[in-house]
Design an enzyme around this catalytic site. Sequence first.
Site, mmCIF file in Angstrom:
data_model
loop_
_atom_site.group_PDB
_atom_site.id
_atom_site.type_symbol
_atom_site.label_atom_id
_atom_site.label_comp_id
_atom_site.label_asym_id
_atom_site.label_seq_id
_atom_site.Cartn_x
_atom_site.Cartn_y
_atom_site.Cartn_z
ATOM 1 N N CYS A 12 -21.539 23.775 22.419
ATOM 2 C CA CYS A 12 -21.993 23.299 21.112
ATOM 3 C C CYS A 12 -20.821 22.522 20.501
ATOM 4 C CB CYS A 12 -22.372 24.486 20.221
ATOM 5 S SG CYS A 12 -20.996 25.594 19.914
ATOM 6 N N HIS A 40 -16.038 32.271 25.314
ATOM 7 C CA HIS A 40 -16.523 33.285 26.263
ATOM 8 C C HIS A 40 -16.795 32.690 27.630
ATOM 9 C CE1 HIS A 40 -17.826 35.994 22.761
ATOM 10 N NE2 HIS A 40 -16.748 36.469 23.325
ATOM 11 N N CYS A 94 -14.502 26.753 13.925
ATOM 12 C CA CYS A 94 -15.595 25.785 13.796
ATOM 13 C C CYS A 94 -15.777 25.437 12.313
ATOM 14 C CB CYS A 94 -16.891 26.386 14.354
ATOM 15 S SG CYS A 94 -18.294 25.296 14.087
ATOM 16 N N HIS A 122 -18.803 41.788 14.480
ATOM 17 C CA HIS A 122 -18.516 40.505 15.144
ATOM 18 C C HIS A 122 -17.266 39.866 14.514
ATOM 19 C CE1 HIS A 122 -18.989 36.456 16.649
ATOM 20 N NE2 HIS A 122 -19.881 36.916 17.506
ATOM 21 N N GLU A 124 -16.502 36.877 13.956
ATOM 22 C CA GLU A 124 -16.821 35.822 12.965
ATOM 23 C C GLU A 124 -17.082 36.461 11.598
ATOM 24 O OE1 GLU A 124 -20.104 33.108 13.919
ATOM 25 O OE2 GLU A 124 -20.539 32.984 11.781
ATOM 26 N N CYS A 189 -26.238 27.819 11.744
ATOM 27 C CA CYS A 189 -26.037 26.623 12.560
ATOM 28 C C CYS A 189 -27.204 26.585 13.547
ATOM 29 C CB CYS A 189 -24.708 26.766 13.302
ATOM 30 S SG CYS A 189 -24.592 25.696 14.717
ATOM 31 N N SER A 217 -20.960 36.472 27.579
ATOM 32 C CA SER A 217 -21.380 35.614 26.461
ATOM 33 C C SER A 217 -22.746 36.057 25.955
ATOM 34 C CB SER A 217 -21.419 34.154 26.938
ATOM 35 O OG SER A 217 -22.391 33.437 26.218
ATOM 36 N N SER A 261 -20.806 28.262 25.665
ATOM 37 C CA SER A 261 -19.420 28.214 26.130
ATOM 38 C C SER A 261 -19.308 27.853 27.621
ATOM 39 C CB SER A 261 -18.722 29.538 25.824
ATOM 40 O OG SER A 261 -19.559 30.616 26.129
HETATM 41 FE FE1 F3S Z 1 -21.098 26.359 17.796
HETATM 42 FE FE2 F3S Z 1 -19.979 26.203 15.434
HETATM 43 FE FE3 F3S Z 1 -22.563 26.413 15.654
HETATM 44 S S1 F3S Z 1 -19.181 27.277 17.203
HETATM 45 S S2 F3S Z 1 -22.899 27.613 17.499
HETATM 46 S S3 F3S Z 1 -21.357 24.702 16.325
HETATM 47 S S4 F3S Z 1 -21.280 27.444 14.201
#
Ligand code: F3S
Length: 279
Positions: A12, A40, A94, A122, A124, A189, A217, A261
């Site tokens: 991504c 991952h 990100c 998690h 994040e 996202c 992952s 990933s």
């Molecule tokens: Fe990837 Fe960032 Fe979305 S890591 S899944 S683009 S929040």
Amino acid sequence: MKIILADSAGFCFGVKRATQLAFKAAEDNCPICSLGPIIHSPQVVERLEEKGVRVVERVEDIERGTVIIRSHGITSGELADIHARNLIPVDATCPFVKKVQDYVTLLCAEGYAVVLVGEKDHPEVQGIISYADQAEVAVVADSEEAQRLPSQSKIGLVAQTTQSFENFHQVADVCLRKAKEVRVFNTICDATSVRQDEAREIAQQVDLMLILGGFNSANTTRLAQICRELQPRTYHVEVASQIKPEWFVGVKVVGVTAGASTPRWIIDEVLRLVGSFEN
Ligand code: F3S
């Protein structure tokens, strides 16, 4: 044999950016490490290791040099420690994750009781809630957990970036019954849902489905589950060498997708191998 490769297969935006930053930083800096594996994918972590990037789990274990912050982000405390130890951070968080961190800071500063929809443990989520400064963020997995929240005068709602929209919407619904004022930032996202929808679509058109990505992952494993429900001949592999030619007996159309990933070189290797099977 026909092969259908998903457009959304592989990195991504955030993972691509983090990986590029890490390889670039490895060229220019020494010593260098990443706080936790950068993504991952054991294969990418291994390539970075060959370039001198060690994986370190805690800031206390880094004495000097450059430290790469992975796409999930880190806690504000860890970032403060990095600065306190005079380490040089390469921030590969990100930008979508960074945005959630910023919204949490903003909502707390404006007096909202912050609710985050996500998985408590998690990394994040741990990172995001640390940006609430002194305030506490209520992390809920779903609407059932949200029901147990106390009533508030105003609630600020955000989500872990990988949450499903339906779940977020249901929690928002509950929050509306808990407070007179609810401020919602949709921080989901859509990279994950786009990839899953495309996988579903492809799995229904093929005789066999290949899912590529790390066994550790979560998003790749979820892709495999989704496809298996529609196409029992679904195989999850990390690398091309795990593919067995006998899986392809009688197969005319193969679908291929990959987790967020999974590097492009692994996808290409698999396409080359599967393309060499005669059917
Ligand atoms: Fe990837 Fe960032 Fe979305 S890591 S899944 S683009 S929040």
